[in-house]
Design a protein around this motif. Sequence first.
Motif, PDB file in Angstrom:
ATOM      1  N   GLU A 410     105.628  48.263  18.351  1.00  0.00           N
ATOM      2  CA  GLU A 410     104.311  47.906  18.909  1.00  0.00           C
ATOM      3  C   GLU A 410     103.586  49.139  19.436  1.00  0.00           C
ATOM      4  O   GLU A 410     102.366  49.270  19.274  1.00  0.00           O
ATOM      5  N   SER A 412     103.980  52.231  18.333  1.00  0.00           N
ATOM      6  CA  SER A 412     103.560  52.998  17.153  1.00  0.00           C
ATOM      7  C   SER A 412     102.315  52.393  16.541  1.00  0.00           C
ATOM      8  O   SER A 412     101.382  53.114  16.145  1.00  0.00           O
ATOM      9  N   LEU A 413     102.270  51.060  16.444  1.00  0.00           N
ATOM     10  CA  LEU A 413     101.093  50.393  15.880  1.00  0.00           C
ATOM     11  C   LEU A 413      99.864  50.669  16.725  1.00  0.00           C
ATOM     12  O   LEU A 413      98.771  50.941  16.197  1.00  0.00           O
ATOM     13  N   LEU A 414     100.005  50.604  18.059  1.00  0.00           N
ATOM     14  CA  LEU A 414      98.880  50.878  18.940  1.00  0.00           C
ATOM     15  C   LEU A 414      98.362  52.300  18.743  1.00  0.00           C
ATOM     16  O   LEU A 414      97.146  52.526  18.647  1.00  0.00           O
ATOM     17  N   CYS A 415      99.264  53.275  18.651  1.00  0.00           N
ATOM     18  CA  CYS A 415      98.840  54.672  18.474  1.00  0.00           C
ATOM     19  C   CYS A 415      98.162  54.872  17.125  1.00  0.00           C
ATOM     20  O   CYS A 415      97.147  55.588  17.027  1.00  0.00           O
ATOM     21  N   ARG A 416      98.681  54.266  16.091  1.00  0.00           N
ATOM     22  CA  ARG A 416      98.083  54.441  14.757  1.00  0.00           C
ATOM     23  C   ARG A 416      96.719  53.769  14.679  1.00  0.00           C
ATOM     24  O   ARG A 416      95.827  54.245  13.960  1.00  0.00           O
ATOM     25  N   GLN A 417      96.558  52.670  15.400  1.00  0.00           N
ATOM     26  CA  GLN A 417      95.237  52.014  15.430  1.00  0.00           C
ATOM     27  C   GLN A 417      94.218  52.855  16.181  1.00  0.00           C
ATOM     28  O   GLN A 417      93.034  52.869  15.831  1.00  0.00           O
ATOM     29  N   ARG A 418      94.664  53.544  17.215  1.00  0.00           N
ATOM     30  CA  ARG A 418      93.764  54.378  18.016  1.00  0.00           C
ATOM     31  C   ARG A 418      93.462  55.726  17.340  1.00  0.00           C
ATOM     32  O   ARG A 418      92.434  56.337  17.630  1.00  0.00           O
ATOM     33  N   ARG A 420      92.517  58.605  14.558  1.00  0.00           N
ATOM     34  CA  ARG A 420      91.523  58.749  13.493  1.00  0.00           C
ATOM     35  C   ARG A 420      92.234  58.921  12.143  1.00  0.00           C
ATOM     36  O   ARG A 420      93.442  59.174  12.081  1.00  0.00           O
ATOM     37  N   ASN A 455      95.216  52.016  28.100  1.00  0.00           N
ATOM     38  CA  ASN A 455      95.323  50.781  27.335  1.00  0.00           C
ATOM     39  C   ASN A 455      96.763  50.284  27.279  1.00  0.00           C
ATOM     40  O   ASN A 455      97.028  49.086  27.362  1.00  0.00           O
ATOM     41  N   ARG A 459      98.759  46.638  28.887  1.00  0.00           N
ATOM     42  CA  ARG A 459      99.368  45.706  27.945  1.00  0.00           C
ATOM     43  C   ARG A 459     100.800  45.382  28.354  1.00  0.00           C
ATOM     44  O   ARG A 459     101.422  46.098  29.117  1.00  0.00           O
TER      45      ARG A 459
END
Length: 507
Positions: A410, A412-418, A420, A455, A459
């Motif tokens: 989770e 890793s997903l948050l960082c990749r979404q944030r 560029r 963020n 969470r």
Amino acid sequence: METLYFSPLLLGINLMLGCAIASTALWYFARPYCGPGVWMSGAWTLNLGIWLFIGYMASASPWLNIAGNSLQLAGEALLMVGVFRFLGLPPPWWTVPASAGAMSLVMSWHWFVAPINTEFVVTFYALIGGLLPIQACRALWVAREEPELSGVRRFVALAFAGFALITLLRALLGLIDGLQGIEHVDVTRSVPYLLPYNFGIPLWVIGLVGLALMTMRRILADSRRHAEQAEDSAERFERLMRITQAGVVVLERGRIVDANPMLETLFARSREHLLGAELHSLFAPAEQIRVEELLGRADGQPHDLEALRDAVPFAAEISIAQLREDGRQVAEIRDVSRRKALEQQLLHLATTDPLTEALNRRAFEERASQALQRSQRQNLPLCLAMLDLDHFKQVNDRHGHITGDAVLREFSLLCRQRARATDLFARVGGEEFILLLPDSDLEAAAQGLERLRTNLAERNLQGLRISVSIGLAEWRPGETLEQLQQRADTALYAAKVAGRDRLMRAT
């Protein structure tokens, strides 16, 4: 000249001249077959010898007599050598200088040392001229290659054997006259002289006609064989076109003139719809210029393009090769969608961390080095951040590794979404991550990472409150990736010491 006019020599001259012209035509139309060129040389050499002998009869010049007789024998020897060349046997070239040289020695002795009875001279000439065809007759008779030529080969062998027999009979009659002391002042009254003109030259002409027939028979046999091979090749090509798993098209000036059934399946089009279509119409509009380039290159090498099936793109591989000099080409097209998907899957497995889907260390270092070189060349800013989840060991100890793995995924997903599209995010340890931010100065990078930290703090990951410590460093000109990462790691350590859940900038 009256003697020449009423002698068979004139008829012989005309016949031999005609043979020379015919041999020249045979050589011209039978190229590049071996043999006719040597026959042509022999016929013209023989004719030159005859004309020199005529010059001797008009001028009584011994030099013309010597040259004329020697060249006539050289011409006969060349004709026999041509037979060996035609049969693909080692040609006895030595017979040409040997026969001409022997005759020159005898004639020179006769004219300049001690006169010899002319009948003995005729005997010597006829003996050489009779022996020359025998070796060619034997080669023609015993040859086993090309069975379709056996009949005409033996016909030629019999014609030259008859000529050899007549010539040797001439030698025998000349020898008898010489031994009896008979010497003909007017050679046109001599039986040994007239014998080859009345009987030998016709057999010689028949032999040359046989050689022409033999050549034409070989040309016809080769043409038939080539036609059969072409038919077999066409049949094999047709079978390959039907059974191959690739779409195959024959092209003329970029248009499809033939196609195999697989092409219909590949592009979901009927054969009637494919024939006459431009090759580039099978591919995406963006690929059409490249298709034209490949048609011009026709290098036979595979190239990856995006093709269209019912307006739906798919990965295709195409190779184009020249088929004929008249502009025809053949192209092979394969659907490589599965292979491309597998390649992408393998690339993904080789470059990403299987748990978090972030880049692995090796892939990150390769791409980060390229980004660093770009920043150095263009003097652009670049930042690198080290991220470490706080007290992550306690998460594993209290809630288990399954929960810990889910937290990592989770995060890793948050960082990749944030991040560029140009940023590089990778996992470098258990709960340690790295983020490279090209084209970002220290202030902009710090603001973005603060938003990420805030963020995350707001969470719940797997129902747990998770925080992150961040060390941030801005690249300095001349600094290596390792040095930059070391400064960011030092800043991360400072954030941990300062109480965690914070961002510290490297000095």
